[in-house]
Design a protein around this motif. Sequence first.
Motif, mmCIF file in Angstrom:
data_model
loop_
_atom_site.group_PDB
_atom_site.id
_atom_site.type_symbol
_atom_site.label_atom_id
_atom_site.label_comp_id
_atom_site.label_asym_id
_atom_site.label_seq_id
_atom_site.Cartn_x
_atom_site.Cartn_y
_atom_site.Cartn_z
ATOM 1 N N ASP A 44 0.862 -1.189 -0.126
ATOM 2 C CA ASP A 44 -0.001 0.100 -0.044
ATOM 3 C C ASP A 44 0.700 1.325 0.071
ATOM 4 N N ALA A 45 2.161 1.163 -0.130
ATOM 5 C CA ALA A 45 2.858 2.410 -0.148
ATOM 6 C C ALA A 45 2.861 3.185 -1.640
ATOM 7 N N ARG A 46 2.878 4.608 -1.431
ATOM 8 C CA ARG A 46 2.888 5.597 -2.447
ATOM 9 C C ARG A 46 4.334 5.558 -2.940
ATOM 10 N N VAL A 47 4.811 5.293 -4.295
ATOM 11 C CA VAL A 47 6.247 5.211 -4.556
ATOM 12 C C VAL A 47 6.459 6.130 -5.617
ATOM 13 N N ALA A 48 7.661 6.598 -5.645
ATOM 14 C CA ALA A 48 8.284 7.471 -6.634
ATOM 15 C C ALA A 48 9.620 6.720 -6.935
ATOM 16 N N GLY A 58 10.083 0.913 -9.518
ATOM 17 C CA GLY A 58 8.818 1.386 -9.330
ATOM 18 C C GLY A 58 7.855 0.368 -9.718
ATOM 19 N N LEU A 59 8.133 -0.271 -10.707
ATOM 20 C CA LEU A 59 7.011 -1.199 -11.322
ATOM 21 C C LEU A 59 7.101 -2.686 -10.475
ATOM 22 N N GLU A 60 8.444 -3.197 -9.959
ATOM 23 C CA GLU A 60 8.654 -3.965 -9.222
ATOM 24 C C GLU A 60 7.822 -3.782 -7.973
ATOM 25 N N SER A 61 7.940 -2.780 -7.380
ATOM 26 C CA SER A 61 6.847 -2.273 -6.150
ATOM 27 C C SER A 61 5.382 -2.285 -6.264
ATOM 28 N N LEU A 62 5.054 -2.081 -7.425
ATOM 29 C CA LEU A 62 3.513 -2.099 -7.890
ATOM 30 C C LEU A 62 3.223 -3.682 -7.813
ATOM 31 N N SER A 63 4.196 -4.619 -8.575
ATOM 32 C CA SER A 63 3.873 -5.913 -8.526
ATOM 33 C C SER A 63 3.740 -6.540 -7.406
ATOM 34 N N ARG A 64 4.659 -6.041 -6.257
ATOM 35 C CA ARG A 64 4.475 -6.529 -4.936
ATOM 36 C C ARG A 64 3.327 -5.737 -3.983
ATOM 37 N N ALA A 86 4.979 -0.557 -18.026
ATOM 38 C CA ALA A 86 3.762 -0.457 -17.147
ATOM 39 C C ALA A 86 2.766 -1.222 -17.806
ATOM 40 N N GLU A 87 2.373 -1.073 -19.121
ATOM 41 C CA GLU A 87 1.168 -1.910 -19.896
ATOM 42 C C GLU A 87 1.300 -3.335 -19.692
ATOM 43 N N ARG A 88 2.727 -3.819 -19.640
ATOM 44 C CA ARG A 88 2.918 -5.286 -19.486
ATOM 45 C C ARG A 88 2.484 -5.660 -18.134
ATOM 46 N N LEU A 89 2.759 -4.798 -17.012
ATOM 47 C CA LEU A 89 2.090 -5.089 -15.721
ATOM 48 C C LEU A 89 0.728 -5.160 -15.784
ATOM 49 N N ARG A 90 0.121 -4.288 -16.426
ATOM 50 C CA ARG A 90 -1.623 -4.149 -16.424
ATOM 51 C C ARG A 90 -2.015 -5.603 -17.024
ATOM 52 N N ALA A 91 -1.354 -5.936 -18.164
ATOM 53 C CA ALA A 91 -1.661 -7.218 -18.833
ATOM 54 C C ALA A 91 -1.565 -8.318 -17.876
ATOM 55 N N ALA A 92 -0.804 -8.354 -16.843
ATOM 56 C CA ALA A 92 -0.278 -9.180 -15.683
ATOM 57 C C ALA A 92 -1.373 -9.161 -14.514
ATOM 58 N N PRO A 97 -2.269 2.281 -10.189
ATOM 59 C CA PRO A 97 -1.628 3.122 -11.148
ATOM 60 C C PRO A 97 -0.126 3.283 -11.224
ATOM 61 N N ALA A 98 0.522 3.143 -12.532
ATOM 62 C CA ALA A 98 1.801 3.597 -12.764
ATOM 63 C C ALA A 98 1.700 5.009 -13.770
ATOM 64 N N ARG A 99 2.103 6.104 -12.714
ATOM 65 C CA ARG A 99 2.094 7.384 -13.666
ATOM 66 C C ARG A 99 3.750 7.580 -14.066
#
Length: 187
Positions: A44-48, A58-64, A86-92, A97-99
């Motif tokens: 639940d962290a907000r990551v930069a 950042g994307l590894e953080s979203l995956s976790r 980021a689109e690849r993560l959405r597909a997975a 959100p990845a901004r």
Amino acid sequence: MTRIISGRAGGTVLDVPPKGTRPTSDRVRESLFGALESAGLIADARVADLFAGSGALGLESLSRGAASADLIELSAPAATLIRKNAERLRAAGVTAPARVHRANVTSYLAASTAEWDLVFLDPPYDIADPDLTKALVALAPRLSPDATVIVERAKRSTAPDWAAAGLAPERDRAYGDTTMWWGRPNA
């Protein structure tokens, strides 16, 4: 080959810009994220992810399980690649959100009103110490009270000037030619 190591999108391959970036190795990311997860700093962290390159941190953080990620990168080709990654993560199945922001890090931070719990600074190894300090100073007001800031630089580099930004060093760890410095807002 750079890939997402674990989490919902584990195994997803990430594109890396052909030049101008130095992706954090899978081995270093695995160790770093193991430490972050065991400390309860990702969920639940907000990551930069500043100086994002491929966006791997950042994307590894979203995956976790991070709640969101802002990925800031000045290079237009790299920012385009981050969007594709980021689109690849959405597909997975990663829905957080990845901004992606194509901007100079210090300028972006000065204009931002966001607040982050976990921040990665992985600047080019040749960044001048005063430029890194400017980024930390601009970042400090954007941190939550319990935030963790991780700076990745060459082992031969000097430690970040945490005090200039009102931050406190927490720990550091070397991985081959790379050192990760951890810092936090002063209590």
